[in-house]
Design a protein around this motif. Structure first.
Motif, PDB file in Angstrom:
ATOM      1  N   LEU A 124       0.857  -1.185   0.000  1.00  0.00           N
ATOM      2  CA  LEU A 124       0.000   0.000   0.000  1.00  0.00           C
ATOM      3  C   LEU A 124       0.895   1.238   0.000  1.00  0.00           C
ATOM      4  CD1 LEU A 124      -2.783  -0.802   2.630  1.00  0.00           C
ATOM      5  CD2 LEU A 124      -3.123  -0.479   0.189  1.00  0.00           C
ATOM      6  N   LEU A 125       0.726   2.074  -1.021  1.00  0.00           N
ATOM      7  CA  LEU A 125       1.475   3.319  -1.112  1.00  0.00           C
ATOM      8  C   LEU A 125       0.511   4.493  -1.041  1.00  0.00           C
ATOM      9  CD1 LEU A 125       3.949   2.634  -4.078  1.00  0.00           C
ATOM     10  CD2 LEU A 125       4.418   2.458  -1.637  1.00  0.00           C
ATOM     11  N   GLY A 126       0.964   5.568  -0.464  1.00  0.00           N
ATOM     12  CA  GLY A 126       0.124   6.760  -0.422  1.00  0.00           C
ATOM     13  C   GLY A 126       0.790   7.862   0.361  1.00  0.00           C
ATOM     14  N   PRO A 127       0.471   9.111   0.050  1.00  0.00           N
ATOM     15  CA  PRO A 127       1.016  10.220   0.830  1.00  0.00           C
ATOM     16  C   PRO A 127       0.480  10.192   2.249  1.00  0.00           C
ATOM     17  CG  PRO A 127      -0.689  11.003  -0.651  1.00  0.00           C
ATOM     18  CD  PRO A 127      -0.458   9.569  -0.992  1.00  0.00           C
ATOM     19  N   ASN A 128       1.077  10.967   3.122  1.00  0.00           N
ATOM     20  CA  ASN A 128       0.575  11.065   4.495  1.00  0.00           C
ATOM     21  C   ASN A 128      -0.882  11.516   4.479  1.00  0.00           C
ATOM     22  OD1 ASN A 128       3.027  10.336   5.646  1.00  0.00           O
ATOM     23  ND2 ASN A 128       3.752  12.442   5.736  1.00  0.00           N
TER      24      ASN A 128
ATOM     25  N   ALA B 196      -3.367   9.647   3.447  1.00  0.00           N
ATOM     26  CA  ALA B 196      -4.101   9.054   2.325  1.00  0.00           C
ATOM     27  C   ALA B 196      -5.129   8.031   2.770  1.00  0.00           C
ATOM     28  CB  ALA B 196      -3.129   8.398   1.345  1.00  0.00           C
ATOM     29  N   GLY B 197      -4.934   7.435   3.958  1.00  0.00           N
ATOM     30  CA  GLY B 197      -5.870   6.439   4.457  1.00  0.00           C
ATOM     31  C   GLY B 197      -5.307   5.044   4.560  1.00  0.00           C
ATOM     32  N   LYS B 198      -4.038   4.854   4.210  1.00  0.00           N
ATOM     33  CA  LYS B 198      -3.482   3.498   4.229  1.00  0.00           C
ATOM     34  C   LYS B 198      -3.333   2.954   5.653  1.00  0.00           C
ATOM     35  CE  LYS B 198       1.288   5.101   3.622  1.00  0.00           C
ATOM     36  NZ  LYS B 198       0.991   6.546   3.762  1.00  0.00           N
ATOM     37  N   THR B 199      -2.896   3.786   6.597  1.00  0.00           N
ATOM     38  CA  THR B 199      -2.754   3.316   7.977  1.00  0.00           C
ATOM     39  C   THR B 199      -4.121   3.005   8.582  1.00  0.00           C
ATOM     40  OG1 THR B 199      -0.716   4.577   8.281  1.00  0.00           O
ATOM     41  CG2 THR B 199      -1.910   3.906  10.267  1.00  0.00           C
TER      42      THR B 199
ATOM     43  N   ARG C  62      -5.356  -0.589  10.088  1.00  0.00           N
ATOM     44  CA  ARG C  62      -5.889  -0.705  11.446  1.00  0.00           C
ATOM     45  C   ARG C  62      -7.265  -1.373  11.442  1.00  0.00           C
ATOM     46  NH1 ARG C  62      -5.467   4.571  14.961  1.00  0.00           N
ATOM     47  NH2 ARG C  62      -5.816   3.001  16.591  1.00  0.00           N
ATOM     48  N   MET C  63      -8.063  -1.120  10.410  1.00  0.00           N
ATOM     49  CA  MET C  63      -9.354  -1.813  10.316  1.00  0.00           C
ATOM     50  C   MET C  63      -9.156  -3.292  10.032  1.00  0.00           C
ATOM     51  SD  MET C  63     -12.051   0.825   8.514  1.00  0.00           S
ATOM     52  CE  MET C  63     -11.019   1.355   7.145  1.00  0.00           C
TER      53      MET C  63
ATOM     54  N   VAL D 206      -1.091 -14.128   7.761  1.00  0.00           N
ATOM     55  CA  VAL D 206      -1.014 -12.788   7.169  1.00  0.00           C
ATOM     56  C   VAL D 206      -0.137 -11.922   8.059  1.00  0.00           C
ATOM     57  CG1 VAL D 206      -2.292 -10.756   6.391  1.00  0.00           C
ATOM     58  CG2 VAL D 206      -3.341 -13.033   6.197  1.00  0.00           C
ATOM     59  N   LEU D 207       0.862 -11.289   7.444  1.00  0.00           N
ATOM     60  CA  LEU D 207       1.794 -10.435   8.179  1.00  0.00           C
ATOM     61  C   LEU D 207       1.686  -9.007   7.652  1.00  0.00           C
ATOM     62  CD1 LEU D 207       4.231  -9.985  10.096  1.00  0.00           C
ATOM     63  CD2 LEU D 207       5.714 -10.619   8.179  1.00  0.00           C
ATOM     64  N   PHE D 208       1.448  -8.062   8.565  1.00  0.00           N
ATOM     65  CA  PHE D 208       1.396  -6.649   8.212  1.00  0.00           C
ATOM     66  C   PHE D 208       2.722  -6.006   8.607  1.00  0.00           C
ATOM     67  CE2 PHE D 208      -3.043  -7.863   8.725  1.00  0.00           C
ATOM     68  CZ  PHE D 208      -3.651  -7.255   7.618  1.00  0.00           C
ATOM     69  N   LEU D 209       3.413  -5.436   7.630  1.00  0.00           N
ATOM     70  CA  LEU D 209       4.687  -4.766   7.868  1.00  0.00           C
ATOM     71  C   LEU D 209       4.503  -3.277   7.631  1.00  0.00           C
ATOM     72  CD1 LEU D 209       7.202  -7.144   6.015  1.00  0.00           C
ATOM     73  CD2 LEU D 209       6.776  -6.997   8.472  1.00  0.00           C
ATOM     74  N   ASP D 210       4.661  -2.490   8.689  1.00  0.00           N
ATOM     75  CA  ASP D 210       4.470  -1.048   8.603  1.00  0.00           C
ATOM     76  C   ASP D 210       5.835  -0.363   8.586  1.00  0.00           C
ATOM     77  OD1 ASP D 210       3.426   1.497   8.603  1.00  0.00           O
ATOM     78  OD2 ASP D 210       2.876   1.493  10.716  1.00  0.00           O
TER      79      ASP D 210
END
Length: 313
Positions: A42-46, A48-51, A55-56, A163-167
């Motif tokens: 997931l790419l996006g500017p600060n 953008a809604g990706k975080t 979290r959802m 499933v692994l989420f890497l932030d």
């Protein structure tokens, strides 16, 4: 409707996923499908809604509308089921620095209820995978930034998540350490579904099977890195580094090639038929000295700026 390519079963599916905070819509009717074993970025500017999306999906935020499942578990109605199959490696390295790498892994294994024998085997395997075995007994506070990031990822893998989420797994690392972490993340492909958020476009380009570009809470582009770069078309961009480049020279060049952009060191010409000979013939009468020219490859930076009008840095 699924936006994943036909093939493996879906690990993640979101339909109309929405999150509002008062009048502000952070995620706006997002549709997303991720295949099992896929490395999805997931790419996006600060902002953008990706975080918020992540979290959802991790059951840390309740959606305002829409649905989402992770390995078939609904994020609203079966959050316990979701949490059993996921793991998260957060941006802030969540390790106990006074403990060794082995002790950190043993601690995580205990929290997941893994028996001692199996925990020891998993820890040994992960330490070997992340190239930490030789210093597994040292306190983590003595590790380099790259070692700490690898340990953080290993801790997330102790529970063998599906499933692994890497932030932002390599934020703040030097280029050599970043490349080392890339190698380990790439090794997870196929066995573990990985959702990666990053501010390094070259990282997504190197690792991701597919990329979703998110802006203003919506997916504005989706595809493999190659597919996204193709969306800008096949037009060649010639970069010219030159001195004594005045307005008259640029105007004359634009008579030949309408799409000419000025840069700090010269200019860029967007045209398939641009040649060094023609450029030199045009600029020489104006006293311009061409120092170098080369064909520029389309990058994800170009795609991102074209889609969002912003740089992702």
């Amino acid at each position: 409707m699924s936006n994943a390519p036909a093939g493996r079963p879906l690990a993640i599916e979101a339909i109309g996923l929405t999150k509002s905070f008062g009048d502000f819509v952070a995620v706006d009717g997002l549709d997303l499908s991720v295949e099992a074993g896929e490395l999805f970025s997931l790419l996006g500017p600060n902002g953008a809604g990706k975080t918020t999306t992540i979290r959802m999906l991790c059951c840390l935020l309740r959606p305002t509308a829409g649905t989402a499942t992770v390995m078939g578990h609904d994020v609203v109605h079966d959050s316990i089921g979701v949490k059993r199959v996921i793991a998260v490696s957060p941006q802030e390295t969540a390790i106990a620095e006074h403990l060794s790498a082995r002790e950190n892994l043993d601690l995580m294994a205990g929290l997941h209820g893994i028996d001692r024998t199996e925990a020891e085997q998993r820890s040994a395997d992960l330490l070997d995978m992340m190239a930490l075995s030789e210093r597994a007994g040292e306190q983590a506070r003595r590790y380099s930034g790259g070692m700490k990031r690898r340990l953080s990822i290993a801790m997330a893998l102790v529970s063998s998540p599906q499933v692994l989420f890497l932030d932002e797994p390599t934020i703040g690392l030097d280029p050599q350490s970043r490349r080392g972490v890339w190698d380990h993340i790439a090794g997870l492909k196929g066995d573990t579904t990985v959702v990666l958020t990053t501010h390094y476009l070259e990282e997504a380009d190197a690792l991701a099977d597919r990329i979703a570009v998110v802006d203003t809470g919506k997916i504005v582009a989706l595809g493999s890195p190659t597919e996204l770069k193709r969306t800008l078309g096949a037009t060649q961009v010639t970069v010219v580094e030159a001195t004594n480049l005045g307005d008259e020279a640029v105007s004359a060049l634009r008579q030949l090639y309408p799409n000419v952009r000025l840069t700090d060191n010269g200019l860029e010409i967007e045209a398939d038929d641009a040649t060094l000979y023609a450029i030199d013939d045009c600029l020489r009468p104006f006293g311009v000295t061409i120092e170098s020219t080369y064909k520029k490859q389309v990058t994800l930076d170009d795609v991102f700026i074209d889609l969002t009008g912003k740089q992702l840095r």
